[in-house]
Write a protein that holds these residues in place. Structure first.
Motif, PDB file in Angstrom:
ATOM      1  N   THR A 108       3.748 -51.080  35.592  1.00 18.32           N
ATOM      2  CA  THR A 108       3.566 -49.947  36.504  1.00 18.32           C
ATOM      3  C   THR A 108       3.928 -48.667  35.785  1.00 18.32           C
ATOM      4  O   THR A 108       5.004 -48.563  35.196  1.00 18.32           O
ATOM      5  CB  THR A 108       4.448 -50.092  37.764  1.00 18.32           C
ATOM      6  N   TYR A 133      -6.969 -39.865  42.801  1.00 21.14           N
ATOM      7  CA  TYR A 133      -6.384 -39.897  44.134  1.00 21.14           C
ATOM      8  C   TYR A 133      -6.227 -38.478  44.649  1.00 21.14           C
ATOM      9  O   TYR A 133      -5.902 -37.558  43.895  1.00 21.14           O
ATOM     10  CB  TYR A 133      -5.019 -40.593  44.114  1.00 21.14           C
ATOM     11  N   GLN A 178      -7.827 -42.954  47.429  1.00 22.10           N
ATOM     12  CA  GLN A 178      -8.620 -43.037  46.207  1.00 22.10           C
ATOM     13  C   GLN A 178      -9.994 -42.464  46.478  1.00 22.10           C
ATOM     14  O   GLN A 178     -10.726 -42.950  47.339  1.00 22.10           O
ATOM     15  CB  GLN A 178      -8.744 -44.496  45.747  1.00 22.10           C
ATOM     16  N   LYS A 228     -13.531 -43.937  41.433  1.00 21.28           N
ATOM     17  CA  LYS A 228     -13.081 -45.049  40.611  1.00 21.28           C
ATOM     18  C   LYS A 228     -14.022 -45.209  39.438  1.00 21.28           C
ATOM     19  O   LYS A 228     -15.249 -45.137  39.588  1.00 21.28           O
ATOM     20  CB  LYS A 228     -13.061 -46.330  41.444  1.00 21.28           C
ATOM     21  N   GLY A 274     -10.607 -55.007  38.505  1.00 23.68           N
ATOM     22  CA  GLY A 274      -9.666 -54.881  39.603  1.00 23.68           C
ATOM     23  C   GLY A 274      -8.207 -55.043  39.211  1.00 23.68           C
ATOM     24  O   GLY A 274      -7.313 -54.754  40.015  1.00 23.68           O
ATOM     25  N   ARG A 275      -7.960 -55.482  37.964  1.00 24.19           N
ATOM     26  CA  ARG A 275      -6.568 -55.589  37.490  1.00 24.19           C
ATOM     27  C   ARG A 275      -5.905 -54.204  37.429  1.00 24.19           C
ATOM     28  O   ARG A 275      -4.696 -54.088  37.420  1.00 24.19           O
ATOM     29  CB  ARG A 275      -6.523 -56.203  36.087  1.00 24.19           C
ATOM     30  N   SER A 325      -5.100 -50.846  39.203  1.00 20.61           N
ATOM     31  CA  SER A 325      -5.016 -50.295  40.552  1.00 20.61           C
ATOM     32  C   SER A 325      -4.037 -49.130  40.567  1.00 20.61           C
ATOM     33  O   SER A 325      -3.297 -48.917  39.613  1.00 20.61           O
ATOM     34  CB  SER A 325      -4.564 -51.369  41.548  1.00 20.61           C
ATOM     35  N   ARG A 331      -1.983 -45.943  43.292  1.00 20.01           N
ATOM     36  CA  ARG A 331      -1.695 -45.416  44.616  1.00 20.01           C
ATOM     37  C   ARG A 331      -1.089 -44.032  44.475  1.00 20.01           C
ATOM     38  O   ARG A 331      -0.604 -43.666  43.403  1.00 20.01           O
ATOM     39  CB  ARG A 331      -0.769 -46.341  45.392  1.00 20.01           C
ATOM     40  N   MET A 353       0.264 -46.180  38.663  1.00 25.95           N
ATOM     41  CA  MET A 353      -0.849 -47.008  38.236  1.00 25.95           C
ATOM     42  C   MET A 353      -0.291 -48.368  37.858  1.00 25.95           C
ATOM     43  O   MET A 353       0.745 -48.446  37.190  1.00 25.95           O
ATOM     44  CB  MET A 353      -1.526 -46.376  37.023  1.00 25.95           C
ATOM     45  N   ASN A 354      -0.965 -49.414  38.275  1.00 26.63           N
ATOM     46  CA  ASN A 354      -0.522 -50.769  37.993  1.00 26.63           C
ATOM     47  C   ASN A 354      -1.605 -51.529  37.252  1.00 26.63           C
ATOM     48  O   ASN A 354      -2.792 -51.415  37.579  1.00 26.63           O
ATOM     49  CB  ASN A 354      -0.192 -51.483  39.310  1.00 26.63           C
TER      50      ASN A 354
END
Lengths: 110, 114
Positions: free
Chosen positions: B20, B49, B54, B57, B62-63, B65, B67, B76-77
């Motif tokens: 993260t 964002y 969001q 993209k 999808g790994r 992500s 918020r 960011m993760n």
């Protein structure tokens, strides 16, 4: 259609010379063309930007030339200095989308 | 005015782990974008964002992500890390959505995946 092609990948210029970096785009919807400068260990920083309603914009030693019909734009650095040695990115924006070129590593010889 | 800050600046992880990254935008900026920078691919847009939603993209699996919180700070993760995820991850903030507005970049987080 979303690509921005930047050339050259790397450039070596003598101090006092003119550095020229070129970019080409395909999507005519792009309406804002910024150039970013990045030094090692730092994030990119906006250098100069142009909109397609003008053909040239100059700020100090930095000039953007814009050719709308050819869908090309270029950055000219006059009287290049060793402190200009950095990586330069062109970009093209349309609405909320931005596409960057792959960058040009510029080295100015002292 | 303080610039964009990113933490941590350097990170070493092994394959399969997750990570993260954090970004604090310039005060008053509501848009935060994330980019991956690699020598071969340059700057590639991950996502943007705005007001905790969001809005855009990029073309990443999808790994990846993210918020955004109510104070505009963003995380960011990346899950199940792969060797190819080694890169400089840059965060950029702007007053409103990206289009036609100057973005201010942070110094980045250098991620190395072993």
């Amino acid at each position: 259609q979303q690509q921005v092609k930047q050339s050259p990948q790397s450039l070596i210029v003598q101090k006092g010379g003119i550095s020229i970096i070129n970019c080409a785009y395909e999507n005519t919807a792009f309406d804002y063309f910024p150039w970013y400068q990045q030094f090692p260990g730092k994030g990119p920083a906006l250098l100069i930007a142009i909109r397609p309603d003008v053909s040239e914009k100059k700020e100090g030693r930095f000039t953007i030339s814009f050719n709308k019909s050819a869908k090309q734009f270029s950055l000219h650095i006059m009287d290049s200095q060793p402190g200009d040695s950095a990586t330069y990115f062109c970009a093209a924006q349309a609405g909320d989308k931005i596409i960057f070129g792959k960058g040009t590593r510029l080295h100015i010889l002292p | 005015k303080a610039g964009v800050t990113q933490t941590p600046r350097y990170l070493i992880k092994t394959r399969g782990q997750q990570v993260t990254l954090s970004c604090s935008p310039i005060s008053g900026h509501r848009s935060v974008s994330w980019y991956q920078q690699t020598p071969g691919q340059g700057l590639q847009f991950l996502f943007e964002y705005f007001s905790e939603t969001q809005r855009n993209k990029g073309n990443f699996p999808g790994r990846f992500s993210g918020r955004q919180f109510s104070n505009s700070r963003s995380e960011m993760n990346v899950s199940t890390l792969e060797l190819g995820d080694s890169a400089l991850y840059l965060c950029a903030s702007s007053l409103v959505l990206v289009g036609g507005n100057e973005q201010f970049f942070g110094p980045g987080t250098r991620l190395t995946v072993l």
